[in-house]
Write an enzyme that holds these catalytic residues in place. Sequence first.
Site, PDB file in Angstrom:
ATOM      1  N   CYS A  97      40.109  44.502  45.325  1.00 47.85           N
ATOM      2  CA  CYS A  97      39.569  43.324  46.013  1.00 47.85           C
ATOM      3  C   CYS A  97      40.708  42.639  46.757  1.00 47.85           C
ATOM      4  CB  CYS A  97      38.957  42.368  44.997  1.00 47.85           C
ATOM      5  SG  CYS A  97      38.339  40.844  45.727  1.00 47.85           S
ATOM      6  N   ARG A 156      28.904  37.486  55.127  1.00 52.04           N
ATOM      7  CA  ARG A 156      28.558  37.681  53.719  1.00 52.04           C
ATOM      8  C   ARG A 156      28.136  36.375  53.071  1.00 52.04           C
ATOM      9  NH1 ARG A 156      32.801  40.589  50.159  1.00 52.04           N
ATOM     10  NH2 ARG A 156      31.154  39.918  48.750  1.00 52.04           N
ATOM     11  N   ARG A 202      31.148  42.643  44.793  1.00 52.03           N
ATOM     12  CA  ARG A 202      31.481  42.661  43.370  1.00 52.03           C
ATOM     13  C   ARG A 202      30.405  42.023  42.509  1.00 52.03           C
ATOM     14  NH1 ARG A 202      36.701  43.847  42.839  1.00 52.03           N
ATOM     15  NH2 ARG A 202      36.684  43.141  40.699  1.00 52.03           N
ATOM     16  N   ILE A 218      43.540  30.503  40.412  1.00 50.06           N
ATOM     17  CA  ILE A 218      42.446  31.378  39.948  1.00 50.06           C
ATOM     18  C   ILE A 218      42.681  32.835  40.353  1.00 50.06           C
ATOM     19  CG2 ILE A 218      39.945  31.778  39.940  1.00 50.06           C
ATOM     20  CD1 ILE A 218      40.641  29.076  38.739  1.00 50.06           C
ATOM     21  N   ARG A 254      40.715  40.905  39.788  1.00 46.90           N
ATOM     22  CA  ARG A 254      39.337  40.655  39.382  1.00 46.90           C
ATOM     23  C   ARG A 254      38.753  41.712  38.435  1.00 46.90           C
ATOM     24  NH1 ARG A 254      35.978  38.576  44.470  1.00 46.90           N
ATOM     25  NH2 ARG A 254      34.857  37.475  42.840  1.00 46.90           N
ATOM     26  N   PRO A 255      39.362  41.877  37.269  1.00 46.54           N
ATOM     27  CA  PRO A 255      38.771  42.802  36.295  1.00 46.54           C
ATOM     28  C   PRO A 255      37.443  42.256  35.734  1.00 46.54           C
ATOM     29  CG  PRO A 255      40.625  41.639  35.316  1.00 46.54           C
ATOM     30  CD  PRO A 255      40.558  41.203  36.748  1.00 46.54           C
ATOM     31  N   VAL A 256      36.687  43.117  35.050  1.00 44.12           N
ATOM     32  CA  VAL A 256      35.429  42.658  34.433  1.00 44.12           C
ATOM     33  C   VAL A 256      35.470  42.856  32.915  1.00 44.12           C
ATOM     34  CG1 VAL A 256      33.980  42.908  36.487  1.00 44.12           C
ATOM     35  CG2 VAL A 256      34.326  44.885  34.995  1.00 44.12           C
ATOM     36  N   ASP A 257      36.689  42.856  32.365  1.00 48.88           N
ATOM     37  CA  ASP A 257      36.851  43.104  30.930  1.00 48.88           C
ATOM     38  C   ASP A 257      36.109  42.091  30.061  1.00 48.88           C
ATOM     39  OD1 ASP A 257      39.008  41.483  32.193  1.00 48.88           O
ATOM     40  OD2 ASP A 257      39.636  41.147  30.125  1.00 48.88           O
ATOM     41  N   GLN A 258      36.012  40.841  30.540  1.00 49.73           N
ATOM     42  CA  GLN A 258      35.337  39.819  29.723  1.00 49.73           C
ATOM     43  C   GLN A 258      33.835  40.055  29.646  1.00 49.73           C
ATOM     44  OE1 GLN A 258      37.245  37.492  28.007  1.00 49.73           O
ATOM     45  NE2 GLN A 258      38.857  38.777  28.874  1.00 49.73           N
ATOM     46  N   LYS A 283      24.889  30.871  47.976  1.00 47.41           N
ATOM     47  CA  LYS A 283      25.103  32.308  47.738  1.00 47.41           C
ATOM     48  C   LYS A 283      25.349  32.588  46.253  1.00 47.41           C
ATOM     49  CE  LYS A 283      29.301  34.239  48.556  1.00 47.41           C
ATOM     50  NZ  LYS A 283      29.865  35.013  47.410  1.00 47.41           N
ATOM     51  N   ASN A 284      26.268  31.832  45.663  1.00 48.68           N
ATOM     52  CA  ASN A 284      26.691  32.166  44.310  1.00 48.68           C
ATOM     53  C   ASN A 284      25.711  31.706  43.234  1.00 48.68           C
ATOM     54  OD1 ASN A 284      28.828  33.491  45.375  1.00 48.68           O
ATOM     55  ND2 ASN A 284      30.351  31.893  44.926  1.00 48.68           N
ATOM     56  N   ASP A 314      37.226  28.473  46.070  1.00 51.07           N
ATOM     57  CA  ASP A 314      36.457  28.832  47.272  1.00 51.07           C
ATOM     58  C   ASP A 314      36.576  27.792  48.388  1.00 51.07           C
ATOM     59  OD1 ASP A 314      35.646  31.154  46.083  1.00 51.07           O
ATOM     60  OD2 ASP A 314      33.635  30.456  45.567  1.00 51.07           O
TER      61      ASP A 314
HETATM   62  N1  EPU Z   1      38.743  37.480  35.157  1.00 58.82           N
HETATM   63  C1  EPU Z   1      39.259  38.425  34.305  1.00 58.82           C
HETATM   64  N2  EPU Z   1      38.374  39.205  33.589  1.00 58.82           N
HETATM   65  C2  EPU Z   1      37.032  39.086  33.717  1.00 58.82           C
HETATM   66  C3  EPU Z   1      36.513  38.127  34.606  1.00 58.82           C
HETATM   67  C4  EPU Z   1      37.394  37.326  35.319  1.00 58.82           C
HETATM   68  O1  EPU Z   1      40.466  38.571  34.166  1.00 58.82           O
HETATM   69  O2  EPU Z   1      36.298  39.842  33.060  1.00 58.82           O
HETATM   70  C5  EPU Z   1      39.659  36.598  35.926  1.00 58.82           C
HETATM   71  C6  EPU Z   1      39.597  36.845  37.431  1.00 58.82           C
HETATM   72  O3  EPU Z   1      40.419  37.917  37.813  1.00 58.82           O
HETATM   73  C7  EPU Z   1      40.034  35.507  37.973  1.00 58.82           C
HETATM   74  C8  EPU Z   1      39.457  34.522  36.968  1.00 58.82           C
HETATM   75  O4  EPU Z   1      39.213  35.269  35.789  1.00 58.82           O
HETATM   76  O5  EPU Z   1      41.428  35.426  37.950  1.00 58.82           O
HETATM   77  C9  EPU Z   1      38.173  33.834  37.392  1.00 58.82           C
HETATM   78  O6  EPU Z   1      37.282  34.771  37.950  1.00 58.82           O
HETATM   79  P1  EPU Z   1      35.706  34.636  37.831  1.00 58.82           P
HETATM   80  O7  EPU Z   1      35.196  35.702  36.928  1.00 58.82           O
HETATM   81  O8  EPU Z   1      35.328  33.237  37.531  1.00 58.82           O
HETATM   82  O9  EPU Z   1      35.248  34.993  39.316  1.00 58.82           O
HETATM   83  P2  EPU Z   1      33.913  35.719  39.705  1.00 58.82           P
HETATM   84  O10 EPU Z   1      32.867  35.356  38.728  1.00 58.82           O
HETATM   85  O11 EPU Z   1      34.177  37.138  39.967  1.00 58.82           O
HETATM   86  C10 EPU Z   1      32.897  33.795  41.139  1.00 58.82           C
HETATM   87  C11 EPU Z   1      32.435  33.629  42.558  1.00 58.82           C
HETATM   88  C12 EPU Z   1      33.647  33.637  43.482  1.00 58.82           C
HETATM   89  C13 EPU Z   1      34.567  32.492  43.077  1.00 58.82           C
HETATM   90  C14 EPU Z   1      34.949  32.638  41.598  1.00 58.82           C
HETATM   91  C15 EPU Z   1      35.777  31.480  41.073  1.00 58.82           C
HETATM   92  C16 EPU Z   1      30.241  34.606  42.519  1.00 58.82           C
HETATM   93  C17 EPU Z   1      29.331  35.700  42.931  1.00 58.82           C
HETATM   94  N3  EPU Z   1      31.520  34.707  42.884  1.00 58.82           N
HETATM   95  O12 EPU Z   1      33.574  35.049  41.089  1.00 58.82           O
HETATM   96  O13 EPU Z   1      33.169  33.432  44.795  1.00 58.82           O
HETATM   97  O14 EPU Z   1      35.731  32.498  43.855  1.00 58.82           O
HETATM   98  O15 EPU Z   1      33.756  32.722  40.792  1.00 58.82           O
HETATM   99  O16 EPU Z   1      35.103  30.286  41.231  1.00 58.82           O
HETATM  100  O17 EPU Z   1      29.801  33.645  41.899  1.00 58.82           O
HETATM  101  C18 EPU Z   1      33.212  33.562  47.141  1.00 58.82           C
HETATM  102  O18 EPU Z   1      32.075  33.078  47.148  1.00 58.82           O
HETATM  103  O19 EPU Z   1      33.894  33.703  48.191  1.00 58.82           O
HETATM  104  C19 EPU Z   1      33.788  34.004  45.876  1.00 58.82           C
HETATM  105  C20 EPU Z   1      34.821  34.842  45.809  1.00 58.82           C
END
Ligand code: EPU
Length: 416
Positions: A116, A396, A92, A326, A121-125, A22-23, A304
Amino acid sequence: MERLRVDGGGPLRGSVAVSGAKNAALPILAAGLLTAETLELSNVPALLDVSTMLALLGRMGVRTRREGAKVAIDASQVDSLEAPYDLVRTMRASILVLGPLLARFGQARVSLPGGCAIGQRPVDQHIRGLQAMGAQISIEHGYVVATASRLRGARIVTDMVTVTGTENLMMAATLAEGETVIENAAREPEVVDLADALVAMGARIEGAGSDRVVIQGVARLGGASHRVMPDRIEAGTFLCAAAATTGEVTLSCVLPDTMDATLDKLREAGATIEVGADWIRIAMTRRPKAVNLRTAPYPGFATDMQAQLMAMNTVAEGTGVVTETIFENRFMHVLELQRLGADIAIEGNTAVVRGVAGLSGASVMATDLRASAGLVIAALVAEGYTEIDRIYHLDRGYERIQEKLAGLGARIHRVT
Ligand code: EPU
């Protein structure tokens, strides 16, 4: 609403083929936006999230064709550069269209995902990285509104390791002017799979799989064919289910090299594990031993897989300490596991799991995708019937899970 009814208490035995990841599939589908030529994918899993991503691309005018596990993406006639709230709020990973849209069309309007179940899970980065590449970004009416005449290469150091953040920036950088360096990049195998697909499309990327990814922007990308990597989380879920039920299971279509942390923990729990190039065989002949684990970015233990290993720990011999680093709210399954008789105490981001001799079936509620997987494992172990509600979470991310488990001897049914 559909529920899963499990009559637990027996060991899983047999063979099962693992689906595509999936990911990895989700970002690679979004990468289809980067070119006017056709991207042909195979091993795409039949999941709700994949349908959501295809629907999102469809809303933008992208033509998508799906035949079994094959998907073709034709983004030659994109007529909308918007990812609307009604789709983004259900998944997301929709944020993954931001980088590609901005890089190819110089504009994007993508809804902010909102709340969520597992954490903020912000997207600021994602946003900061794109700004470093010259994008103008504002938040308007709940949407990320981004413009750029042409993105330019930049050196980006992310504050934390982010998987989809790394993927979004890597995709954006493929069409930027000059060199982009992403430091503190996520090393997840799914990032490597995306990089492989992008390279097949003509991108110039080095270092994917390390914490420093270097991308030389090119003027355009072309069509390509790519096979999506196997799902290491689905595979790990079956292995935990086998271990928890003292079963014996062979997985095919897997990449064991991407699963070291999970395999190590299962060996520590007492499982015998053999691996080949694309298969894994697990045998658990006695009650598992409790294991401690701490989630971390790859190659650490995957968040995960946390709920599934915890489910095994609930019936293990001894006490296992599970620390989640995480996501700040990823213990929602604990209260449900307690309904099945588990002995778990939570202290901050740590759960202390004291193994009990057995669980007993009850009605439980799924709260998110991996929590549901943990509940399925516990239900397979529990004596009597367990009914799991809200299994759309499971759909999902797990392809035909009840069919696959039934193939391993589980007594499991979908009821409405
Ligand atoms: N974070 C921030 N700001 C950002 C991005 C991330 O603060 O801009 C924080 C998050 O809040 C979290 C940490 O950084 O505390 C890591 O989050 P990450 O961005 O790595 O997570 P993601 O990319 O949103 C992906 C997977 C998730 C998996 C995580 C961690 C996909 C589509 N989703 O999410 O998968 O848990 O990486 O490995 O690739 C799942 O499949 O059930 C799932 C949730």
